[in-house]
Design an enzyme around this catalytic site. Sequence first.
Site, PDB file in Angstrom:
ATOM      1  N   SER A 141       0.842  -1.186   0.000  1.00  0.00           N
ATOM      2  CA  SER A 141       0.000   0.000   0.000  1.00  0.00           C
ATOM      3  C   SER A 141       0.887   1.249   0.000  1.00  0.00           C
ATOM      4  CB  SER A 141      -0.958  -0.032   1.200  1.00  0.00           C
ATOM      5  OG  SER A 141      -1.960   0.953   1.072  1.00  0.00           O
ATOM      6  N   GLU A 246      -2.139  -2.424  -7.897  1.00  0.00           N
ATOM      7  CA  GLU A 246      -3.334  -2.723  -7.108  1.00  0.00           C
ATOM      8  C   GLU A 246      -3.815  -1.418  -6.506  1.00  0.00           C
ATOM      9  OE1 GLU A 246      -3.785  -2.601  -3.529  1.00  0.00           O
ATOM     10  OE2 GLU A 246      -1.858  -1.616  -3.285  1.00  0.00           O
ATOM     11  N   HIS A 316      -5.188  -5.196  -1.379  1.00  0.00           N
ATOM     12  CA  HIS A 316      -5.811  -5.062  -0.069  1.00  0.00           C
ATOM     13  C   HIS A 316      -6.809  -6.196   0.127  1.00  0.00           C
ATOM     14  CE1 HIS A 316      -3.985  -1.136  -0.519  1.00  0.00           C
ATOM     15  NE2 HIS A 316      -4.298  -0.839   0.730  1.00  0.00           N
TER      16      HIS A 316
END
Length: 348
Positions: A141, A246, A316
């Site tokens: 992330s 992502e 995630h």
Amino acid sequence: MHRRDFLKATALLAGAPAAGLAATTAAPGTARLLPRPLSPGDTVALVSPSAAVAEPLDLQLAREVMEALGLRVVTGAHYADRRGHLAGDDAARAGDLNAAFADPAVAAIVCTRGGSGAARLLPLLDYDAIRANPKPLLGYSDITALHCAIQARTGLVTFHGPIGTGSWSRFNADQFRRVFFDRELMHYANRRDPDDDELVPRRNRTMTLRGGKARGRLLGGNLTVLSALAGSPYLPDFDGAILFLEDVSEAPYRIDRMLTTLKLAGILDRIAGFVFGECTDCEPGPGYGSLTLAQILDDHVRPLGIPAYRGAMIGHIRDQFIVPVGAEVELDADAGSFRMLSPAFAAG
């Protein structure tokens, strides 16, 4: 080095951001640098380079996870700090990272969480120390900012995968052991769990955008964080790379805008292959309608004429791959998988 010495070194480095600033220039054409191996019984440092951890129990669980994996744990001096949404001020968070890399007793670094704020640290990191002390760094992330900058400045292979306070399911723990302890040449193919009452599996499916195989250095991470670094000196060289992306909680029009940024920056035109993981909670909002994620990928990726697929277990999600950022891989878009071509660690 004892933990108190580690904390003391952290505090000293946190008060000296100029050293980090002086070390931000790397020689052109940075070669791949492999981290030293990690073994059971080694010491890992838990650091918080991004957002603060609100619940103290989560920090305790992060420690217990590492210990359950057979590792010793030290913590950055500021890993439990808070300044607004951040885990302390920039100099303190950068100091924890710099100290962890410089400490010879620390074998690997695990980020407690993502969130926001890691990009603020990039001018403060001591890239010379990182290059001189290559060790694994794990996170995802917002930690994408660190993966990109460290790859760009040092060539060090880092690892995109679970954060300390995240899910440590059986799958993730198995990934950790296979990647770090067994040092497997991993083949990343989605686990195909049969649904209880479905005729064919529906979970963890991949979809080929354009078939074929490609080889290259695996680079990428969170799309929002990566695209925000466009135009900075902290993005690695994407020539011939396999780009993986992502995201989470982004409306499709924002995904479209960020992929447009990568296109306009020339990044998409330079890659050899493309993998899209999961875009969790990325549904269109109310209004006049929206392009779908499938249409957006069709618009941006299919015209590149390179092997590409979507749906990899990256992002995630509860169970996720631990992938080596900067390692050489081969992508098979028809099979919806990729595999490592060479070790991600230096010879022990």
